[in-house]
Design an enzyme around this catalytic site. Sequence first.
Site, PDB file in Angstrom:
ATOM      1  N   PHE A   8     -15.673 -28.476   8.521  1.00  0.00           N
ATOM      2  CA  PHE A   8     -16.402 -28.030   8.072  1.00  0.00           C
ATOM      3  C   PHE A   8     -17.919 -29.388   8.050  1.00  0.00           C
ATOM      4  CE2 PHE A   8     -20.271 -26.676   5.337  1.00  0.00           C
ATOM      5  CZ  PHE A   8     -20.454 -25.543   6.112  1.00  0.00           C
ATOM      6  N   ASP A  68     -17.088 -37.676   9.338  1.00  0.00           N
ATOM      7  CA  ASP A  68     -18.116 -36.876   8.556  1.00  0.00           C
ATOM      8  C   ASP A  68     -18.419 -37.829   7.173  1.00  0.00           C
ATOM      9  OD1 ASP A  68     -19.802 -35.262   7.262  1.00  0.00           O
ATOM     10  OD2 ASP A  68     -19.404 -33.911   8.842  1.00  0.00           O
ATOM     11  N   LYS A  73     -26.416 -35.324   2.589  1.00  0.00           N
ATOM     12  CA  LYS A  73     -26.452 -35.095   1.366  1.00  0.00           C
ATOM     13  C   LYS A  73     -26.473 -35.704   0.254  1.00  0.00           C
ATOM     14  CE  LYS A  73     -22.969 -31.275   1.938  1.00  0.00           C
ATOM     15  NZ  LYS A  73     -24.443 -30.026   2.025  1.00  0.00           N
TER      16      LYS A  73
END
Length: 401
Positions: A141, A226, A255
């Site tokens: 994801f 990531d 984030k």
Amino acid sequence: MSKTQDEIAAADAHSAHNYHPLPVVVASAEGAWMTDVEGRRFLDMLAGYSALNFGHGNPRLLDAARAQLDRVTLTSRAFHHDRFGDFCTQLAELCGKDAVLPMNTGAEAVETAVKTARKWGYEVKGVPDGHAKIVVAGNNFHGRTTTIVSFSTDHDARDHFGPYTPGFEIVPYGDLTALEAAVTENTVAVLLEPIQGEAGVLVPPAGYLPGVRELTARRNVLLMADEIQSGLGRTGRTFACEHEGVVPDVYILGKALGGGVVPVSAVVADREVLGVFRPGEHGSTFGGNPLACAVALEVIAMLRTGEYQARAAELGEHLHAELGLLVGGGAVDAVRGRGLWAGVDITPTKGTGREISEKLMARGVLVKDTHGSTIRIAPPLVISKEDLDWGLEQLRGVLAE
């Protein structure tokens, strides 16, 4: 109708139905706690998928934002501003790299990393133009843009959004043999999550990440990590890659970099990699804006103390010890994760992940389900041990029903 029902009805009437949130309407939050429009308090055990690592309304981050709001919030990259150089310098130092390319969202950072790898492949490695290939892992994801869903194996994210962007090959996560077989002379990068979050907090087998690092170095391929969910303290280290002693060529961050205040993301690498860009080839109006830089600089300063990494490690050890006691009792099939991050596979006879999440909400705890039977636990790193234990007590209560 209740105020909660009124708010949800208004949202449903005028928003695209691209999410299926729990039926709670948050009105305020502080630390690890949120309060809804009815005045009910909930323990946040999700932390915005790690965007809120430092808690809701962290005073240091809000003070940094307020101070910058009174000065300047946006210049665009058409002009310099006085927070940009410091932000790039300090983030590069935190990562042990030379250069930073700032963006806004995690998906933008992944798109930027994809463009970076391709351009590096053509201009540095010498791959024929148009032939670059990036190897990714199944169950990944990395976001939901058109390019990113082109290499997703999640049918909800991918189906009916084609035609898809070519240039990607998917191999099983954790399978080093399959990865090596997929790498060719035209491979420019391997893009991986050190821990797969959306897939259920999947930790790869020991030795996998070092094996990937050795393979990519040997084949002159960029290793792009990531760390959007796993990085910046979540797992008990600044980066999840550190648990395996791995330093990637490219960090992809987001984030928590914005402290839950503003969206901030970045691609961080050495100049040999990010130096392929020239003016006009990539950019963002809001990427690296003064407000974002001010907040992110405070995030970096907080991480430099090591306090939050140590807290995630200590409380994470406690979290996993407590969750481990639930396995094999007929309610939990497996628990995975690192630090203050766990995926809990619920025994199907006990209910779906959504059902368990709704029952926890009724007890004042907010988590999120994924992939049917799994719930994710990822509280803010500022959570107290007492609050964490209370949340775990509610989970045990739900599972005993």
